[in-house]
Write a protein that holds these residues in place. Structure first.
Motif, PDB file in Angstrom:
ATOM      1  N   TYR A  56       6.677  19.568  -3.881  1.00  0.00           N
ATOM      2  CA  TYR A  56       5.521  18.682  -3.932  1.00  0.00           C
ATOM      3  C   TYR A  56       5.780  17.413  -3.134  1.00  0.00           C
ATOM      4  N   MET A  57       4.691  16.788  -2.712  1.00  0.00           N
ATOM      5  CA  MET A  57       4.742  15.552  -1.938  1.00  0.00           C
ATOM      6  C   MET A  57       3.649  14.610  -2.438  1.00  0.00           C
ATOM      7  N   ASP A  58       4.032  13.362  -2.699  1.00  0.00           N
ATOM      8  CA  ASP A  58       3.063  12.326  -3.033  1.00  0.00           C
ATOM      9  C   ASP A  58       2.462  11.808  -1.734  1.00  0.00           C
ATOM     10  N   LYS A  59       1.128  11.642  -1.691  1.00  0.00           N
ATOM     11  CA  LYS A  59       0.446  11.306  -0.441  1.00  0.00           C
ATOM     12  C   LYS A  59      -0.636  10.259  -0.671  1.00  0.00           C
ATOM     13  N   ILE A  60      -0.876   9.447   0.355  1.00  0.00           N
ATOM     14  CA  ILE A  60      -2.038   8.567   0.377  1.00  0.00           C
ATOM     15  C   ILE A  60      -2.525   8.484   1.819  1.00  0.00           C
ATOM     16  N   ILE A  61      -3.832   8.674   2.030  1.00  0.00           N
ATOM     17  CA  ILE A  61      -4.416   8.788   3.375  1.00  0.00           C
ATOM     18  C   ILE A  61      -5.715   8.003   3.457  1.00  0.00           C
ATOM     19  N   VAL A  62      -5.885   7.249   4.542  1.00  0.00           N
ATOM     20  CA  VAL A  62      -7.166   6.620   4.876  1.00  0.00           C
ATOM     21  C   VAL A  62      -7.422   6.827   6.359  1.00  0.00           C
ATOM     22  N   GLY A  63      -8.633   6.515   6.791  1.00  0.00           N
ATOM     23  CA  GLY A  63      -9.038   6.788   8.155  1.00  0.00           C
ATOM     24  C   GLY A  63      -8.711   5.684   9.146  1.00  0.00           C
ATOM     25  N   ALA A  64      -9.337   5.758  10.308  1.00  0.00           N
ATOM     26  CA  ALA A  64      -9.080   4.847  11.428  1.00  0.00           C
ATOM     27  C   ALA A  64      -9.865   3.552  11.265  1.00  0.00           C
ATOM     28  N   GLY A  65      -9.579   2.606  12.192  1.00  0.00           N
ATOM     29  CA  GLY A  65     -10.327   1.369  12.251  1.00  0.00           C
ATOM     30  C   GLY A  65      -9.986   0.371  11.170  1.00  0.00           C
ATOM     31  N   LEU A  66      -8.794   0.481  10.587  1.00  0.00           N
ATOM     32  CA  LEU A  66      -8.374  -0.400   9.509  1.00  0.00           C
ATOM     33  C   LEU A  66      -7.157  -1.211   9.944  1.00  0.00           C
ATOM     34  N   PRO A  67      -6.890  -2.357   9.296  1.00  0.00           N
ATOM     35  CA  PRO A  67      -5.679  -3.125   9.628  1.00  0.00           C
ATOM     36  C   PRO A  67      -4.424  -2.278   9.449  1.00  0.00           C
ATOM     37  N   ASP A  68      -3.428  -2.522  10.278  1.00  0.00           N
ATOM     38  CA  ASP A  68      -2.182  -1.776  10.183  1.00  0.00           C
ATOM     39  C   ASP A  68      -1.557  -1.944   8.802  1.00  0.00           C
ATOM     40  N   ASP A  69      -0.911  -0.888   8.337  1.00  0.00           N
ATOM     41  CA  ASP A  69      -0.192  -0.917   7.056  1.00  0.00           C
ATOM     42  C   ASP A  69      -1.074  -1.350   5.898  1.00  0.00           C
ATOM     43  N   LEU A  70      -2.329  -0.906   5.921  1.00  0.00           N
ATOM     44  CA  LEU A  70      -3.254  -1.280   4.846  1.00  0.00           C
ATOM     45  C   LEU A  70      -2.849  -0.647   3.517  1.00  0.00           C
ATOM     46  N   ILE A  71      -2.431   0.606   3.567  1.00  0.00           N
ATOM     47  CA  ILE A  71      -2.081   1.316   2.340  1.00  0.00           C
ATOM     48  C   ILE A  71      -0.575   1.281   2.114  1.00  0.00           C
ATOM     49  N   ASP A  72      -0.189   1.377   0.848  1.00  0.00           N
ATOM     50  CA  ASP A  72       1.226   1.370   0.491  1.00  0.00           C
ATOM     51  C   ASP A  72       1.424   2.295  -0.699  1.00  0.00           C
ATOM     52  N   LEU A  73       2.215   3.331  -0.496  1.00  0.00           N
ATOM     53  CA  LEU A  73       2.459   4.316  -1.544  1.00  0.00           C
ATOM     54  C   LEU A  73       3.098   3.689  -2.783  1.00  0.00           C
ATOM     55  N   ASP A  74       3.832   2.584  -2.585  1.00  0.00           N
ATOM     56  CA  ASP A  74       4.520   1.942  -3.702  1.00  0.00           C
ATOM     57  C   ASP A  74       3.657   0.909  -4.420  1.00  0.00           C
ATOM     58  N   ALA A  75       2.492   0.588  -3.866  1.00  0.00           N
ATOM     59  CA  ALA A  75       1.566  -0.333  -4.536  1.00  0.00           C
ATOM     60  C   ALA A  75       0.727   0.437  -5.548  1.00  0.00           C
ATOM     61  N   SER A  76       0.109  -0.265  -6.473  1.00  0.00           N
ATOM     62  CA  SER A  76      -0.774   0.390  -7.436  1.00  0.00           C
ATOM     63  C   SER A  76      -1.998   0.930  -6.734  1.00  0.00           C
ATOM     64  N   ILE A  77      -2.609   1.941  -7.310  1.00  0.00           N
ATOM     65  CA  ILE A  77      -3.818   2.493  -6.693  1.00  0.00           C
ATOM     66  C   ILE A  77      -4.934   1.453  -6.704  1.00  0.00           C
ATOM     67  N   GLY A  78      -4.964   0.609  -7.728  1.00  0.00           N
ATOM     68  CA  GLY A  78      -5.962  -0.446  -7.773  1.00  0.00           C
ATOM     69  C   GLY A  78      -5.840  -1.399  -6.603  1.00  0.00           C
ATOM     70  N   GLU A  79      -4.591  -1.790  -6.270  1.00  0.00           N
ATOM     71  CA  GLU A  79      -4.362  -2.678  -5.131  1.00  0.00           C
ATOM     72  C   GLU A  79      -4.785  -2.009  -3.835  1.00  0.00           C
ATOM     73  N   ASN A  80      -4.429  -0.744  -3.656  1.00  0.00           N
ATOM     74  CA  ASN A  80      -4.833  -0.018  -2.450  1.00  0.00           C
ATOM     75  C   ASN A  80      -6.352   0.074  -2.338  1.00  0.00           C
ATOM     76  N   LEU A  81      -7.030   0.328  -3.439  1.00  0.00           N
ATOM     77  CA  LEU A  81      -8.488   0.436  -3.421  1.00  0.00           C
ATOM     78  C   LEU A  81      -9.138  -0.900  -3.082  1.00  0.00           C
ATOM     79  N   ARG A  82      -8.622  -1.980  -3.665  1.00  0.00           N
ATOM     80  CA  ARG A  82      -9.180  -3.304  -3.367  1.00  0.00           C
ATOM     81  C   ARG A  82      -8.955  -3.681  -1.907  1.00  0.00           C
ATOM     82  N   ASN A  83      -7.772  -3.399  -1.376  1.00  0.00           N
ATOM     83  CA  ASN A  83      -7.498  -3.702   0.034  1.00  0.00           C
ATOM     84  C   ASN A  83      -8.393  -2.879   0.956  1.00  0.00           C
TER      85      ASN A  83
END
Length: 317
Positions: A130-157
């Motif tokens: 198994y692999m833990d994954k997080i994916i978003v699309g193009a046109g966003l600031p670099d390094d917007l998502i972080d697998l080690d951050a909470s999902i709430g933080e990723n969603l707000r960002n």
């Protein structure tokens, strides 16, 4: 798509190679479509494997399968290390001859056939864990998502970067008991959740489409599917992070042997998963949010495929 590119001193026509890859995924889709709705997922997968293996015999590459399928459920597979192709430049291949075997067996949306191709050494060599994954699309600031951050933080960002309210954000995840906390925290943050029964390659790609109804894909699924998704995300200039998950020491030791000198449970960036120039092809078996499925007529069949290249950002349907 540019006219030609150089792979390890060989010159290959991008357009021809892309079309050959489409023929490979199309052959697998047509073969597996005979089993759509028949409730026999291994027969569908076996038909796709054999059709894909035969179709590769006409592709002008010296290919090695580095991401195969079938180990986890003992289904038929194009195994890791298998040689395919008619001869040509050395290439590494990632395959899932039928992504969503259950979806095909039950005639549910989003069953696809998938191939990705890169120069030797540019795909992560991942065992079938198994692999833990997080994916978003193009046109966003670099390094917007972080697998080690909470999902709430990723969603707000993500919502802030998209200029949306968190309540407008839709997260897609596999409908699994292990995702109970992810789902609860997503809803607690105010976002919506779209659950799928299978098929996280298509879901990961959908998170990168402007026309899709999901904004982010997260959760754990198969590592081979994660590498295939990464190849597509590279082509679509999206963002992805991942981490291999191990159930026992044997799985961890195998991952260490496949990637010597590297921590097997390190956080993986997109180019750790799929580097260099990448080609990706998928063909729909059953209609979903990515592709239309096989439509059979009296004397012919209609197929729908997607082919992409990371270097040019070309996307053709």
């Amino acid at each position: 798509m540019s006219a030609e590119t150089t792979f390890s001193s060989f010159v290959v026509s991008d357009r021809n190679l892309a079309l050959e890859l489409v023929r490979v995924t199309e052959a697998a889709a047509l073969a597996s479509s005979h089993w759509t709705g028949r409730g026999q997922k291994n027969d569908a997968d076996g038909a796709a494997v054999e059709a894909m293996r035969t179709a590769f015999d006409t592709v002008a590459i010296d290919g090695t399968v580095v991401i195969g399928e079938g180990e986890m459920d003992e289904a038929p597979m194009l195994y890791i290390g298998e040689k395919v192709g008619a001869g040509g430049p050395p290439m590494d291949i990632a395959v899932d001859p039928l992504e969503g075997t259950n979806l095909c067996a039950k005639d549910m949306p989003n069953a696809i056939t998938v191939v990705a191709l890169a120069e030797h050494g540019n795909f992560l060599h991942a065992p079938d864990v198994y692999m833990d994954k997080i994916i978003v699309g193009a046109g966003l600031p670099d390094d917007l998502i972080d697998l080690d951050a909470s999902i709430g933080e990723n969603l707000r960002n993500l919502a802030k970067a998209r200029g949306k309210d968190v309540g407008e954000i839709v997260l897609c995840a596999l409908d699994r008991e292990r995702h109970a906390e992810l789902i609860a925290k997503t809803r607690e943050a105010g976002a919506r959740v779209r659950l799928i029964s299978d098929g996280d390659v298509a879901a990961g790609i959908a998170a990168c489409l402007e026309t899709a109804t999901v904004d982010i894909y997260a959760g754990s699924g198969g590592a081979p599917e994660g590498v295939l998704a990464a190849a597509a995300v590279r082509c679509m200039h999206g963002q992805m992070q991942a981490r291999l998950l191990f159930e026992d020491a044997d799985q961890r030791n195998r991952a260490e042997k496949m990637n010597p000198g590297k921590q097997p449970d390190r956080k993986l960036g997109l180019r750790d998963l799929a580097a260099g120039d990448v080609l990706f092809s998928a063909t729909g078996v059953t209609t979903g949010f990515l592709l239309q499925g096989i439509k059979r007529r009296t004397h012919h069949a209609v197929t729908h495929s997607l082919v992409m290249r990371s270097k040019s950002g070309t996307l053709s349907v």
